[in-house]
Scaffold this motif. Structure first.
Motif, PDB file in Angstrom:
ATOM      1  N   SER A 224      72.891  -2.334  21.207  1.00 28.54           N
ATOM      2  CA  SER A 224      71.120  -2.160  21.886  1.00 28.54           C
ATOM      3  C   SER A 224      69.963  -2.961  21.266  1.00 28.54           C
ATOM      4  CB  SER A 224      70.408  -1.138  20.955  1.00 28.54           C
ATOM      5  OG  SER A 224      69.763  -0.483  21.264  1.00 28.54           O
ATOM      6  N   TYR A 307      66.017   1.351  21.380  1.00 27.97           N
ATOM      7  CA  TYR A 307      65.671   2.852  22.691  1.00 27.97           C
ATOM      8  C   TYR A 307      64.168   2.511  22.835  1.00 27.97           C
ATOM      9  CZ  TYR A 307      65.026   6.449  25.352  1.00 27.97           C
ATOM     10  OH  TYR A 307      64.763   7.807  26.190  1.00 27.97           O
ATOM     11  N   GLU A 325      68.081   2.247  31.337  1.00 25.42           N
ATOM     12  CA  GLU A 325      69.943   3.094  31.057  1.00 25.42           C
ATOM     13  C   GLU A 325      70.640   2.807  29.837  1.00 25.42           C
ATOM     14  OE1 GLU A 325      71.224   3.132  35.111  1.00 25.42           O
ATOM     15  OE2 GLU A 325      69.536   3.983  35.751  1.00 25.42           O
ATOM     16  N   LYS A 328      69.946   4.138  26.466  1.00 26.21           N
ATOM     17  CA  LYS A 328      70.042   5.583  26.428  1.00 26.21           C
ATOM     18  C   LYS A 328      71.540   6.242  26.312  1.00 26.21           C
ATOM     19  CE  LYS A 328      68.768   9.625  28.446  1.00 26.21           C
ATOM     20  NZ  LYS A 328      67.982  10.880  29.118  1.00 26.21           N
ATOM     21  N   LEU A 329      72.218   5.045  27.144  1.00 26.76           N
ATOM     22  CA  LEU A 329      74.242   5.046  26.652  1.00 26.76           C
ATOM     23  C   LEU A 329      74.063   4.785  25.473  1.00 26.76           C
ATOM     24  CD1 LEU A 329      75.129   4.150  30.021  1.00 26.76           C
ATOM     25  CD2 LEU A 329      75.653   6.433  29.452  1.00 26.76           C
ATOM     26  N   MET A 331      72.442   5.022  22.669  1.00 23.36           N
ATOM     27  CA  MET A 331      72.304   6.200  22.222  1.00 23.36           C
ATOM     28  C   MET A 331      73.248   8.043  21.783  1.00 23.36           C
ATOM     29  SD  MET A 331      68.476   6.579  20.246  1.00 23.36           S
ATOM     30  CE  MET A 331      67.528   7.781  20.965  1.00 23.36           C
ATOM     31  N   GLU A 332      73.295   7.825  23.183  1.00 24.75           N
ATOM     32  CA  GLU A 332      73.698   8.736  23.277  1.00 24.75           C
ATOM     33  C   GLU A 332      75.759   8.768  22.386  1.00 24.75           C
ATOM     34  OE1 GLU A 332      74.213   9.970  27.663  1.00 24.75           O
ATOM     35  OE2 GLU A 332      72.244  10.438  27.822  1.00 24.75           O
ATOM     36  N   GLU A 333      76.151   7.437  22.876  1.00 20.62           N
ATOM     37  CA  GLU A 333      77.438   7.155  22.051  1.00 20.62           C
ATOM     38  C   GLU A 333      77.560   7.340  20.580  1.00 20.62           C
ATOM     39  OE1 GLU A 333      79.577   2.798  21.722  1.00 20.62           O
ATOM     40  OE2 GLU A 333      78.112   3.245  22.456  1.00 20.62           O
ATOM     41  N   GLY A 335      75.473   9.611  19.257  1.00 19.26           N
ATOM     42  CA  GLY A 335      75.173  11.018  19.053  1.00 19.26           C
ATOM     43  C   GLY A 335      73.646  11.311  18.441  1.00 19.26           C
ATOM     44  N   LYS A 337      69.427  11.296  18.609  1.00 16.95           N
ATOM     45  CA  LYS A 337      68.100  11.922  19.892  1.00 16.95           C
ATOM     46  C   LYS A 337      66.876  11.114  19.044  1.00 16.95           C
ATOM     47  CE  LYS A 337      68.165  16.312  17.840  1.00 16.95           C
ATOM     48  NZ  LYS A 337      69.045  15.625  16.677  1.00 16.95           N
ATOM     49  N   GLU A 338      65.946  10.648  19.749  1.00 19.28           N
ATOM     50  CA  GLU A 338      64.564  10.791  19.422  1.00 19.28           C
ATOM     51  C   GLU A 338      63.779  11.397  18.108  1.00 19.28           C
ATOM     52  OE1 GLU A 338      61.407  11.069  22.541  1.00 19.28           O
ATOM     53  OE2 GLU A 338      63.043   9.517  23.827  1.00 19.28           O
TER      54      GLU A 338
END
Length: 500
Positions: A224, A307, A325, A328-329, A331-333, A335, A337-338
């Protein structure tokens, strides 16, 4: 703050390992990746890590160490900025020299890499030489990186001047990545070999942590932090094949290893002792972790911070769509969120409650060490972060929130000076101006004096702003040690006057 890392254990392990490595050679060239000073990323993801651990380690070994600083001529020419300090790479070289001297570490020289007679670089060289700093100029290496026979010849590394060194450990550092540290180390290995000396190369890089799992948040936080470089952590296949042991490294080191190994073998005329890029490292940071859960949580928060920073950089034009992008990926990996960042939620909630007529709608929230969240909003007199800082130190000092610590007799002349003499369109006081005004008031007001003395208690606190901070406020937050994030929203429609 919960502690997850034992700084003293790390220093002991790291220094012992470096000394073991140097015993194998007449001289060890030690490439330092990352930041030599103020490694705030490591401090954030490893609670308990000293941001100056690397320089303290070198100070401990100072009798055996000297330092070479590399800087790429192209970075000087285009005025590349070191983001955390807001200064150009050439100025950061000067800062590095001063800081190293303060730790009684010998600075051997500055190497200008890929020098091509650039005009601004020539000016910088003159500046260094006029101050008694030795400068070496390395031009682009012929055949690099694939033509090994040309690289390891008088037409390749042989074209570079030999850097005279006297200590057994030569640290090679730089203001940032891509500065030519590796090429400088390899060039020196070539020249040392031609002089009949047994010289070695090792890399001191903190992240990724080789003996922590690939998908551990600590290693993902490194990805990140380097979205602009598109670094990806991988299992070191060379290490796995050679030792049957899983180790984590990153794509650039793994991709470069076969060529690097061939170059070293060509220089020395014998098989390299290194079977993998992990072998080349002297990274013992993983052995300093004492509470894995604390490190995991701290690393997840860092992923969110990174992020948000990338989102703001993208808004300001400093980052590209691909970096955003990627952030963001990641972050999603994991799990995330902001809204997993508490101060972000508090700042946005404060913003929603604003009902005054002031045009700039901006709010800041600071989470104090005891978990208390303090907020502040923008006003005609001062910016939102300044308001939040004032409210936070009043809380620590036990002063009622409704009490004004800075009198109009102090703020009015400052505003008039900005408007009439400095011709500033924005007369709102920034954080630095507010704290200076408070310090002036502290001379005659006990409550102001009590409040300003609480400022150090904000070091290490988390904070969030609903708008992007101006450059001055952003830098001041770093100086007083507040970990600030922002929403990717400008505080004003002005393109110039909001200080970005």
């Amino acid at each position: 703050m919960k502690i997850g890392f034992d700084h003293n254990k790390y220093l002991e392990e790291q220094s012992k390992f470096i000394l073991e490595r140097v015993n194998n050679y007449d001289k060890l060239y030690l490439e330092f990746g990352g930041k030599l000073f103020y490694d705030l990323h490591a401090k954030r993801v490893l609670p308990g890590f000293d941001e100056n651990a690397k320089i303290k380690l070198l100070h401990k070994l100072k009798e055996k160490v000297e330092v070479i600083i590399c800087v790429y001529a192209g970075d000087i020419e285009r005025n590349k900025i070191r983001g955390d300090f807001g200064i150009t790479y050439d100025m950061d070289v000067l800062r590095l020299i001063d800081d190293l001297r303060n730790y009684n570490l010998q600075v051997n020289s500055v190497v200008i890499t890929r020098f091509d007679d650039q005009p601004a670089t020539k000016v910088f060289i003159n500046k260094l030489e006029h101050r008694g700093i030795k400068v070496y100029k390395h031009r682009a290496t012929k055949g690099y990186p694939t033509e090994v026979d040309t690289i390891v010849s008088e037409e390749g590394y042989g074209k570079n001047p030999y850097i005279e060194t006297t200590k057994p450990i030569v640290v090679v550092t730089a203001p940032g990545p891509g500065s030519g540290k590796l090429a400088t180390c390899l060039s020196q290995l070539y020249h040392e070999d031609r002089r009949g000396k047994k010289a070695g190369y090792s890399k001191f890089e903190t992240f990724p942590v080789w003996n922590v799992p690939l998908k551990h948040p600590l290693n993902i936080a490194y990805e990140s932090a380097t979205v602009d470089l598109q670094d990806v952590n991988l299992i070191d296949s060379f290490h796995l094949e050679a030792y049957g042991e899983t180790a984590v490294n990153y794509n650039r080191d793994i991709e470069a290893f076969p060529v690097l190994k061939r170059i070293i073998e060509k220089i020395t005329g014998k098989e390299s002792e290194y079977k993998s890029p992990t072998d080349m490292g002297v990274n013992r940071v993983g052995f300093g972790i004492v509470d894995d859960e604390v490190v995991r949580e701290a690393s997840k928060q860092e992923i969110i911070r990174r992020y948000l920073k990338t989102s703001c950089d993208y808004k300001k034009g400093h980052a590209d769509q691909k970096s955003l992008e990627r952030a963001k990926l990641i972050m999603e990996e994991v799990g995330l969120k902001e809204e997993d960042r508490k101060v972000l939620v508090a700042a946005r909630e404060r913003l929603e409650k604003l009902n005054d007529d002031f045009e700039e709608k901006s709010a800041v929230a600071i989470e104090l060490e005891d978990g208390k969240i303090i907020t502040g909003k923008a006003s005609e007199t001062m910016c939102a972060p300044a308001s939040a800082i004032l409210n936070a130190i009043k809380y620590h000092a036990g002063i009622d929130d409704v009490i004004h610590l800075i009198s109009e007799e102090i703020t009015k002349p400052i505003i008039e000076l900005k408007m009439n003499n400095f011709r500033n369109k924005n007369t709102q006081l920034n954080c630095e101006e507010v704290l200076i005004a408070l310090k002036i008031c502290a001379v005659t007001d006990e409550r102001a004096a009590k409040a300003i003395n609480e400022l150090n208690k904000l070091r290490g606190c988390q904070a969030h702003s609903t708008t992007i901070l101006g450059k001055t406020d952003d830098q001041l937050m770093g100086k007083i040690g507040i970990e600030m994030t922002c929403d990717p929203v400008f505080s004003s429609e002005n393109l110039y006057y909001n200080g970005l």
